[in-house]
Design a protein around this motif. Structure first.
Motif, PDB file in Angstrom:
ATOM      1  N   ALA A  48      52.972  28.523  27.978  1.00 14.79           N
ATOM      2  CA  ALA A  48      53.607  28.055  26.755  1.00 14.79           C
ATOM      3  C   ALA A  48      53.074  28.859  25.584  1.00 14.79           C
ATOM      4  CB  ALA A  48      53.334  26.571  26.532  1.00 14.79           C
ATOM      5  N   CYS A  49      53.941  29.098  24.612  1.00 18.45           N
ATOM      6  CA  CYS A  49      53.543  29.828  23.406  1.00 18.45           C
ATOM      7  C   CYS A  49      54.161  29.152  22.194  1.00 18.45           C
ATOM      8  CB  CYS A  49      53.978  31.282  23.474  1.00 18.45           C
ATOM      9  SG  CYS A  49      53.117  32.238  24.753  1.00 18.45           S
ATOM     10  N   GLY A  55      56.488  26.968  14.063  1.00 17.71           N
ATOM     11  CA  GLY A  55      56.376  25.972  15.116  1.00 17.71           C
ATOM     12  C   GLY A  55      57.319  26.162  16.279  1.00 17.71           C
ATOM     13  N   SER A  56      58.065  27.266  16.304  1.00 13.12           N
ATOM     14  CA  SER A  56      58.957  27.493  17.440  1.00 13.12           C
ATOM     15  C   SER A  56      58.126  27.709  18.695  1.00 13.12           C
ATOM     16  CB  SER A  56      59.864  28.694  17.185  1.00 13.12           C
ATOM     17  OG  SER A  56      59.099  29.873  17.036  1.00 13.12           O
ATOM     18  N   THR A  57      58.695  27.330  19.820  1.00 12.92           N
ATOM     19  CA  THR A  57      57.937  27.330  21.066  1.00 12.92           C
ATOM     20  C   THR A  57      58.686  27.993  22.208  1.00 12.92           C
ATOM     21  OG1 THR A  57      58.780  25.130  21.617  1.00 12.92           O
ATOM     22  CG2 THR A  57      56.660  25.236  20.493  1.00 12.92           C
ATOM     23  N   TYR A  58      57.919  28.400  23.186  1.00 20.09           N
ATOM     24  CA  TYR A  58      58.437  28.903  24.454  1.00 20.09           C
ATOM     25  C   TYR A  58      57.690  28.171  25.572  1.00 20.09           C
ATOM     26  CZ  TYR A  58      58.313  31.663  28.704  1.00 20.09           C
ATOM     27  OH  TYR A  58      58.356  32.039  30.015  1.00 20.09           O
ATOM     28  N   TYR A  59      58.418  27.799  26.602  1.00 17.84           N
ATOM     29  CA  TYR A  59      57.796  27.201  27.785  1.00 17.84           C
ATOM     30  C   TYR A  59      58.291  27.894  29.043  1.00 17.84           C
ATOM     31  CZ  TYR A  59      56.362  23.292  24.838  1.00 17.84           C
ATOM     32  OH  TYR A  59      55.781  22.514  23.862  1.00 17.84           O
ATOM     33  N   ALA A  60      57.374  28.151  29.951  1.00 24.36           N
ATOM     34  CA  ALA A  60      57.782  28.585  31.274  1.00 24.36           C
ATOM     35  C   ALA A  60      58.489  27.431  31.977  1.00 24.36           C
ATOM     36  CB  ALA A  60      56.553  29.012  32.075  1.00 24.36           C
ATOM     37  N   VAL A  96      45.470  32.531  24.353  1.00 25.44           N
ATOM     38  CA  VAL A  96      45.688  33.951  24.111  1.00 25.44           C
ATOM     39  C   VAL A  96      46.472  34.179  22.833  1.00 25.44           C
ATOM     40  CG1 VAL A  96      45.819  34.318  26.619  1.00 25.44           C
ATOM     41  CG2 VAL A  96      47.909  34.221  25.278  1.00 25.44           C
ATOM     42  N   MET A  97      46.349  35.406  22.335  1.00 25.09           N
ATOM     43  CA  MET A  97      47.281  35.926  21.343  1.00 25.09           C
ATOM     44  C   MET A  97      48.222  36.830  22.139  1.00 25.09           C
ATOM     45  SD  MET A  97      46.663  38.353  18.038  1.00 25.09           S
ATOM     46  CE  MET A  97      45.645  37.165  17.153  1.00 25.09           C
ATOM     47  N   PRO A  98      49.467  36.419  22.334  1.00 21.11           N
ATOM     48  CA  PRO A  98      50.353  37.220  23.167  1.00 21.11           C
ATOM     49  C   PRO A  98      50.794  38.499  22.467  1.00 21.11           C
ATOM     50  CG  PRO A  98      51.546  35.389  22.227  1.00 21.11           C
ATOM     51  CD  PRO A  98      50.112  35.202  21.845  1.00 21.11           C
ATOM     52  N   THR A  99      51.164  39.476  23.286  1.00 22.87           N
ATOM     53  CA  THR A  99      51.635  40.750  22.742  1.00 22.87           C
ATOM     54  C   THR A  99      53.043  40.623  22.195  1.00 22.87           C
ATOM     55  OG1 THR A  99      50.277  41.931  24.350  1.00 22.87           O
ATOM     56  CG2 THR A  99      52.050  43.173  23.292  1.00 22.87           C
ATOM     57  N   PHE A 105      60.727  34.252  25.670  1.00 21.16           N
ATOM     58  CA  PHE A 105      59.676  34.834  26.501  1.00 21.16           C
ATOM     59  C   PHE A 105      58.382  34.942  25.718  1.00 21.16           C
ATOM     60  CE2 PHE A 105      59.849  38.863  24.369  1.00 21.16           C
ATOM     61  CZ  PHE A 105      61.180  39.037  24.021  1.00 21.16           C
ATOM     62  N   CYS A 106      57.304  35.112  26.462  1.00 18.69           N
ATOM     63  CA  CYS A 106      55.980  35.246  25.873  1.00 18.69           C
ATOM     64  C   CYS A 106      55.171  36.079  26.857  1.00 18.69           C
ATOM     65  CB  CYS A 106      55.360  33.869  25.668  1.00 18.69           C
ATOM     66  SG  CYS A 106      53.786  33.893  24.830  1.00 18.69           S
TER      67      CYS A 106
END
Length: 122
Positions: A48-49, A55-60, A96-99, A105-106
């Motif tokens: 998750a990111c 506040g937008s989010t990403y979830y696997a 993490v700080m994602p790239t 996606f994240c």
């Protein structure tokens, strides 16, 4: 950049855990942050990111409906609430700080904490 996780542990299937990540050394609000995990014998995967500013989010797919990522901007801290845990959620979880981040996606890791172990028993 410093990222420090806390909150891992052991829980039975169906239980809950909340992971926390304290961030420092950068402008927290300007970045996306996330939780990745690595299970024994498997590659690290994004769970998750969240883009802190809006506040937008990403979830696997594996996390949708069970995990919730959130942030407290006043504390430079973000969280992963994990509910209805399954044995297959057993892994070391890294903040993490994602790239690369979007709501779809994240990927990649620019910076990571040392990880916290989550063990879910059946």
């Amino acid at each position: 950049v410093q990222l420090v996780e806390s909150g891992g542990g052991s829980v039975q299937a169906g239980g809950s855990l909340r992971l926390s990540c304290a961030a420092s050394g950068f402008r927290f609000n300007d970045y996306a942050m996330g939780w990745f995990r690595q299970a024994p014998g498997k590659e690290r995967e994004g769970v998750a990111c969240i883009y802190i500013k809006d506040g937008s989010t990403y979830y696997a797919d594996s996390a949708k409906g069970r995990f919730t990522i959130s942030s407290d901007n006043s504390k430079n801290t973000f969280y992963l609430q994990m509910d209805r845990l399954k044995p297959e959620d057993t892994a070391v979880y890294y903040c993490v700080m994602p790239t690369v981040y979007s709501s779809s996606f994240c990927n990649g890791v620019d910076y990571s904490g040392e990880g916290t172990l989550v063990t879910v028993s059946s």
